[in-house]
Design a protein around this motif. Structure first.
Motif, PDB file in Angstrom:
ATOM      1  N   LYS A  50       8.618   2.869  10.898  1.00 31.40           N
ATOM      2  CA  LYS A  50       7.329   2.770  11.481  1.00 31.40           C
ATOM      3  C   LYS A  50       6.251   3.492  11.125  1.00 31.40           C
ATOM      4  CE  LYS A  50       9.426   2.064  16.056  1.00 31.40           C
ATOM      5  NZ  LYS A  50       9.565   2.637  17.405  1.00 31.40           N
ATOM      6  N   ARG A  51       6.419   4.325  10.107  1.00 29.82           N
ATOM      7  CA  ARG A  51       5.429   5.300   9.500  1.00 29.82           C
ATOM      8  C   ARG A  51       4.310   4.607   8.848  1.00 29.82           C
ATOM      9  NH1 ARG A  51       7.211  10.400   6.610  1.00 29.82           N
ATOM     10  NH2 ARG A  51       7.637  11.044   8.780  1.00 29.82           N
ATOM     11  N   PRO A  52       4.459   3.472   8.115  1.00 31.74           N
ATOM     12  CA  PRO A  52       3.365   2.716   7.573  1.00 31.74           C
ATOM     13  C   PRO A  52       2.324   2.209   8.673  1.00 31.74           C
ATOM     14  CG  PRO A  52       5.464   2.112   6.370  1.00 31.74           C
ATOM     15  CD  PRO A  52       5.849   2.943   7.565  1.00 31.74           C
ATOM     16  N   THR A  54       1.437   3.534  11.284  1.00 35.87           N
ATOM     17  CA  THR A  54       0.939   4.818  11.817  1.00 35.87           C
ATOM     18  C   THR A  54      -0.489   4.985  10.895  1.00 35.87           C
ATOM     19  OG1 THR A  54       2.752   6.058  12.343  1.00 35.87           O
ATOM     20  CG2 THR A  54       0.699   7.381  12.073  1.00 35.87           C
ATOM     21  N   TYR A  55      -0.530   4.522   9.792  1.00 34.71           N
ATOM     22  CA  TYR A  55      -1.561   4.664   8.784  1.00 34.71           C
ATOM     23  C   TYR A  55      -2.117   3.422   8.503  1.00 34.71           C
ATOM     24  CZ  TYR A  55       0.240   9.383   8.334  1.00 34.71           C
ATOM     25  OH  TYR A  55       1.087  10.725   8.348  1.00 34.71           O
ATOM     26  N   SER A  56      -2.078   2.342   9.138  1.00 35.14           N
ATOM     27  CA  SER A  56      -2.333   1.037   9.187  1.00 35.14           C
ATOM     28  C   SER A  56      -1.900   0.066   7.823  1.00 35.14           C
ATOM     29  CB  SER A  56      -3.918   0.705   9.264  1.00 35.14           C
ATOM     30  OG  SER A  56      -4.165   1.284  10.609  1.00 35.14           O
ATOM     31  N   LEU A  57      -0.653   0.617   7.475  1.00 38.39           N
ATOM     32  CA  LEU A  57      -0.088   0.202   6.209  1.00 38.39           C
ATOM     33  C   LEU A  57       0.854  -0.901   6.601  1.00 38.39           C
ATOM     34  CD1 LEU A  57      -0.074   3.388   4.085  1.00 38.39           C
ATOM     35  CD2 LEU A  57      -1.824   1.563   4.107  1.00 38.39           C
ATOM     36  N   ALA A  58       1.466  -1.650   5.461  1.00 35.95           N
ATOM     37  CA  ALA A  58       2.671  -2.447   5.648  1.00 35.95           C
ATOM     38  C   ALA A  58       3.607  -2.335   4.702  1.00 35.95           C
ATOM     39  CB  ALA A  58       2.173  -3.809   5.869  1.00 35.95           C
ATOM     40  N   GLU A  59       4.919  -2.311   4.858  1.00 40.28           N
ATOM     41  CA  GLU A  59       5.853  -2.287   3.911  1.00 40.28           C
ATOM     42  C   GLU A  59       5.817  -3.658   3.052  1.00 40.28           C
ATOM     43  OE1 GLU A  59      10.853  -1.808   3.377  1.00 40.28           O
ATOM     44  OE2 GLU A  59       9.840  -1.525   5.273  1.00 40.28           O
ATOM     45  N   MET A  60       5.913  -3.722   1.856  1.00 41.01           N
ATOM     46  CA  MET A  60       6.058  -4.952   1.057  1.00 41.01           C
ATOM     47  C   MET A  60       6.907  -4.691  -0.014  1.00 41.01           C
ATOM     48  SD  MET A  60       3.461  -6.765   2.409  1.00 41.01           S
ATOM     49  CE  MET A  60       3.191  -7.798   1.289  1.00 41.01           C
TER      50      MET A  60
END
Length: 97
Positions: A50-52, A54-60
């Motif tokens: 869920k952390r990414p 929070t910073y408007s990031l995505a896991e890739m």
């Protein structure tokens, strides 16, 4: 004589039961520890997942070629992992200056 054999057999069986029970308790304790650790890892992975966001990031998924950290940063900053060389230069420049 049959009674003596039965009593000796019962004692051996009882002793074997105690050893087995003790071993089972150790096994149960070990299993409980493993399950607790797996639950903790599962919770940590869920929380980390869920952390990414929070910073408007995505896991890739990023190619693991020795540049993966810089590819990941480039992907998140510029939406393109191919900018990893530029990101690396900027990090080195920032670190040395």
């Amino acid at each position: 004589m049959g009674d003596v054999y039965r009593n000796a057999n019962a004692s051996a069986s009882s002793s074997s039961s105690l050893n087995s029970s003790s071993h089972d308790t150790e096994d149960d304790h070990t299993i409980a520890e493993i399950l607790t650790e797996e639950e903790k890892l599962s919770y940590d992975n869920h929380k980390l997942g869920k952390r990414p966001a929070t910073y408007s990031l995505a896991e890739m998924q990023i190619e693991g070629d020795g540049n993966c950290q810089f590819r990941a940063l480039a992907d998140q900053l510029f939406q393109n992992p191919d900018y990893h060389k530029f990101v690396r230069k900027q990090v080195i420049k920032q670190s040395s200056g």
